[in-house]
Structures are given as C-alpha cells and as structure tokens.
Scaffold this motif. Sequence first.
Motif, mmCIF file in Angstrom:
data_model
loop_
_atom_site.group_PDB
_atom_site.id
_atom_site.type_symbol
_atom_site.label_atom_id
_atom_site.label_comp_id
_atom_site.label_asym_id
_atom_site.label_seq_id
_atom_site.Cartn_x
_atom_site.Cartn_y
_atom_site.Cartn_z
ATOM 1 N N ALA A 1 0.826 -1.203 0.000
ATOM 2 C CA ALA A 1 0.000 0.000 0.000
ATOM 3 C C ALA A 1 0.863 1.256 0.000
ATOM 4 O O ALA A 1 0.504 2.261 -0.568
ATOM 5 C CB ALA A 1 -0.940 0.002 1.202
ATOM 6 N N ASN A 2 2.030 1.198 0.660
ATOM 7 C CA ASN A 2 2.940 2.330 0.649
ATOM 8 C C ASN A 2 4.307 1.819 0.215
ATOM 9 O O ASN A 2 4.978 1.121 0.963
ATOM 10 C CB ASN A 2 3.014 2.959 2.049
ATOM 11 N N THR B 1 7.095 10.604 0.307
ATOM 12 C CA THR B 1 6.387 10.010 -0.835
ATOM 13 C C THR B 1 5.203 9.213 -0.327
ATOM 14 O O THR B 1 5.257 8.620 0.746
ATOM 15 C CB THR B 1 7.332 9.106 -1.634
ATOM 16 N N ASP B 2 4.157 9.182 -1.118
ATOM 17 C CA ASP B 2 2.888 8.609 -0.665
ATOM 18 C C ASP B 2 2.168 8.055 -1.883
ATOM 19 O O ASP B 2 1.508 8.783 -2.611
ATOM 20 C CB ASP B 2 2.079 9.734 0.000
ATOM 21 N N MET B 3 2.334 6.757 -2.139
ATOM 22 C CA MET B 3 1.805 6.158 -3.364
ATOM 23 C C MET B 3 1.207 4.795 -3.036
ATOM 24 O O MET B 3 1.798 4.022 -2.290
ATOM 25 C CB MET B 3 2.927 6.020 -4.393
ATOM 26 N N TRP C 1 0.265 11.188 -3.751
ATOM 27 C CA TRP C 1 0.158 12.580 -3.331
ATOM 28 C C TRP C 1 1.543 13.198 -3.256
ATOM 29 O O TRP C 1 2.530 12.518 -2.944
ATOM 30 C CB TRP C 1 -0.519 12.681 -1.954
ATOM 31 N N TYR C 2 1.619 14.485 -3.541
ATOM 32 C CA TYR C 2 2.836 15.265 -3.336
ATOM 33 C C TYR C 2 2.609 16.155 -2.118
ATOM 34 O O TYR C 2 1.542 16.765 -1.966
ATOM 35 C CB TYR C 2 3.150 16.115 -4.563
ATOM 36 N N HIS C 3 3.628 16.230 -1.275
ATOM 37 C CA HIS C 3 3.492 16.895 0.019
ATOM 38 C C HIS C 3 4.309 18.181 0.089
ATOM 39 O O HIS C 3 5.170 18.450 -0.751
ATOM 40 C CB HIS C 3 3.938 15.945 1.130
ATOM 41 N N ILE C 4 4.042 18.941 1.133
ATOM 42 C CA ILE C 4 4.808 20.143 1.445
ATOM 43 C C ILE C 4 6.265 19.752 1.690
ATOM 44 O O ILE C 4 6.544 18.723 2.314
ATOM 45 C CB ILE C 4 4.209 20.820 2.700
#
Length: 629
Positions: A95-96, A141-143, A242-245
């Motif tokens: 999941a990640n 990173t979050d995919m 998602w792309y993060h700060i």
Amino acid sequence: MKRKAPNTPVIQNAKQLALEEDKVKSLFNQKIWDPEFREQMKNDIANSQPYNWGTIIDLVDDELLRSVRKEIENEVHFTRKETDIYKINQSGDLANLSGLDWNDLSRLPNLYKLRQIMYSQQFRDFFAYITGSGKLSGKKTDMSMQHYTKGCHLLTHDDVIGSRRISFILYLPEPDRKWKSHYGGGLRLFPSIKENIPYSDPSAKLVPQFNQIAFFKVQPGFSFHDVEEVRVDKHRLSIQGWYHIPQEGEEGYVPGEEEAWISQNISTLAQLESKTLQDFEFPNAERDILPFHQVKHYENLLTTDESELESELVNALKLTEREIEFLAQYISPEYLTKEGLASLQSKFIENSFLEIESFLNDPKADLLKKLIKHVELEKECPMEAKNVEAPWKTATPSHKWRYLYIDGKPHEKFSTEEDMIENLTYEESANFKWLKETLIKDEKTRKENEAEIALVELAQFFKSTVFKKYIANLTLLCPLSEKIIIRRFRPGNDFTLATQCHLSEILKNVEGFVDAILEGTLCLTPTGGWESGEVGGYELYMADEGDVEREDTQLERDVEDATVYRTDDTGDSVLLQRPATWNSLVLVLRDQSVLEFVKYINMSAESSRWDLKLQWDIKSMDADESDEE
C-alpha cells in the motif's frame, strides 16, 4: 505477495536504482519537457472548473508502464476492503511503496523505477510549475495501488489529510482496449456552493485510459471528487499518490508551514463532525420539541399506578381500547396484545434495541408494497438533484449523505441547493397534514403521487400522540421531541456516511434527560436480494472506537489509505447490521458513542431502498437511571 516470477531481475543495491536526469526525462513522454506544452498546461489548469485540475495522456514510457502493470498482476495481492465511504481492492504490504524492503523491491523493479521518476526532482518541478502549487517534497512520498472491479466505488471527499499539496491518479486499465464511459469508474469532480459544501451533482468527469494521469491541487473545502461505481466485470487498476509540502532540508522548506497547514485544514471526517456545518445540512439535525401537555401525558403514563386503570387489557398496555383500535389501523395485531407488547418491552429493556418483523398489518403493508413497486416500475427516478421535484428533496451536503427525502416542510424555498443556503433562517416545523392536502389538491396531482400520499399518511400516523404513547409503552422512555422523514436511496447514487447522533441542546436541562436518542427505521424496500450485503443498502450501527483514531487521521503520518476513517467489518465494533428488508422496524437507543450509516446502494440492486426514519429525544422517569444510561 505472490510467488516470485522466475525471470524477475534482482536489484542488488540502491546505487543500481539511481537514475540520472537524462534517464528520468527519457522515461516520460517528451512533450512534457516542451516549454510550449508546459505553458498551455499551466493556463488550462488555472482556468479549469470546478477547481484546479488537469490530465495528461500517454504520460510515461509505454514499455515501462506495461511492465509495471505486468509486475502488479504477477506479484501483488489485493484484498477487498469496504467502509462507509468505499469498496475497493487494496494492495496489502504494498500500500505504501516507501515501506518496502530490498527483497520486495527486487521483485518489482519497474514499479520501483516508476515511483522514482514520479517523485524525481524533474517531474516534481514540472508538476509544481503547471499547477502553481509551490515546491513539492521528494523525501515524503505517498503512493498506493487500487484495483477497482465490478461494484467498487469511492464516495465524495476532498483528499485533505496532513500535508498534501497535489493528488494524482495514474491509470492502468487494459492497455490495448479503450475504457468506455458506461463501464463506470470515472473520476468525477464536484463544484462547491461554498467552502466545505459541495453540490450533489458533479460538473466534470474523466473516463480513465491506460497511461493517463489525472491530478488536482488539494484545496481544503473545495477539491471534492469521487470515483463512480464500476458497472462491468472489468479491471480498473490505478496508482494513486500525493505530493506533500517540502520537508526540512529540502528546497522550498518553510519552518512551521506544514504544522500551520494541518492545523488550518481539517479532514473530510472532521468537517462532517464539526458543528459549524450543521446549519448547512438538509435534512437538518434538529427535532420538533413536543408540546408540554403531550410530554406530561407520556410522563403520567409511565408513572401511573396500574390499579387505577379500568380494564384488564388497559392494565396490561396502559392504552385505552379506543387507542388500540387507532393503532390497529397500521400495526400488526400481534404487537398490540398483552403478550406481544410485554415481549417487545422486555427485549428492549434487556438489549436497548428491538428488531420487529412484519410491523405493519397486512392490508397496509400490501397497499404500500403495490404503490412503491408501481413507482419503481413505472416512474422514472431523477438521479440528479437539479431534476428532483416536490414533494421530494435531495439530502445535502453530498460528502455526508445523498438520498431523496420528504420531511413535511414546504418545498418552494428549498427547490435548489442554492435556495437551501439562502434560506437558512427560514424555519418551519414538519406538517405532513398540510403536505397531504397539497398532494390531493386535484385528481391529476393525486394520481401522480399515490405512493407519496400513502407514505405521508403513514408519517402522520407516526406523529400521532397515540403512536408516541405506544412507543413510550414499548421502551418505558418519555419522548420530548420528534423527527420523521421519508427516504428513498437510489441504486448507483445514494448513501449516508457514519456519523454520531445529534442531541438537543435545548432539552439537555430537562430533568431526567437521557444523553441518547431513540431512533427507529421502518424499512419498506419492496424487492429481495439484499441479504448478503453485496449490493449495499444495509443499515449499520457501530461503536465509535476512535477519538484517538480520528485525531490520528489529521496528524502528519503514513497511512495505509488516506480515505479510510471508518471500517464496517464484522469485528467487535459492529453492534447491529440490517439489510434492506420489507416491513421491518428497528428501534435503537443510541448515544454519541454509536455511529450509524446506510451503505451506498450498488447499481445492481433491484430497486431503491425505501424507509421512514424516526427520532425522539427522550427522558427517563428516574434521573439517577438516566445518568447511568
């Protein structure tokens, strides 16, 4: 994970994974590095509706993405997961991807390569420029991977979790076949009436194709979207991320920016539980307070010494023979006898809930079934809020619930969703008698609304003093307020999310007030096929296990899936689950630790789910006892 394929290349160490800038660029469609294309994309996104979003076709090198898809098919195991907000197939330990060890990565070299280039400096800079998002993190990173099959869906939300700046979905359905609109599974975008209040109907829809990316800026209270139900036996595979700060040490890092962002922007769940949005919810949570003389009547009923009553039958039921005759117009005879009432009463006292089958008597039940089936078969059901006509209204906002309802209040000032917001100060109690008169004003109107008239008459019966007296007998609780609405949940469209009950602030100071509501659902769904729960439509009560869990979803942390906040599995948290049925009444004494929802109705359901929702604030005759409860 599945068994390793014999020819899978093995990754030896991290150095082998390092990609040079030219290699990164070569694995994307070369058009994205063209300044003219970038300017066009930037302009299109800035002017897009309903908010800043965009899509790029043929984003990644075709050979690489086909290899990624093959690796996922061969190596990744997906597990079906279902909550109040979605039904999807999710990868387990994948999941990640950032959590994988080297052994896992050796079996997924192309997938890992894809992750590398998607979070590369070059592509992040490209995304930041065309979206105007500001710098994006390469550390964080979050995919995840999602596999939508027939019946899978994801309901309306705005993707606000933690430090996200951009959401993206890279689609991987079958590469050599076009995914068609009628397959379902489209990404739908919803405009907002105002912040945190999305419209019920989407204004844009993307039909996904292989090697196409969709993306949007995460805009708290505005970036509402969903994934419509997949309607066919086909596989809609996608990679979501998602792309993060920027994090500390990265270009664009601003001390305190992430903390400020998180504190200012709350998740979809927190929005729904915020009292500030209650004014914009329709039907609203407030119940009509009963007149003092009615409450006093029920109070006397529960405290009267039985020796004062006149007959054996009245002794048993604390109801007069005339009142029993009135109740017998609708209620099955077995529930109006001394033995029947005593049995129901003892079950409720023991369990704090009741399940009553065949509640309405046969003549009324048969008539209602005939009329409701006629509506299902002969009348076209409006699926968009703009097409809904009186006496029906659409429940809003659409990230909390969506269904058709009749509440006995005037329709004129609430015919559109904008009207609802503009007329927040317009208050009127439910008046089903008035509504019935408008539905029988002439022969044509009466003919067109026969089912609605019968349901309104049933709601009038439930609002009667005698029926509330019956409920007081049944539960030994004194009603202080009431709310009755008629609901219709349409296949492929309607649901409610899991939320807490609302307690009356005005009545809290009443002596003996119980910090709970008495809630009833009379389900009148005229078709079968609901028992397994596969088509949804079930009503579920569950323990709220999570002040801690709900707070966690708002913190900056790795999450298995960003949209998960409720799970309706068969674990200890589930207190009661009822499929859509015909002529069954459920009564539940529900405090704020119990969540309730009606699961999204699948397109394959044979009909809508129909019901009447009943709610009462209540008091106990013993103040100490009410404190205990």
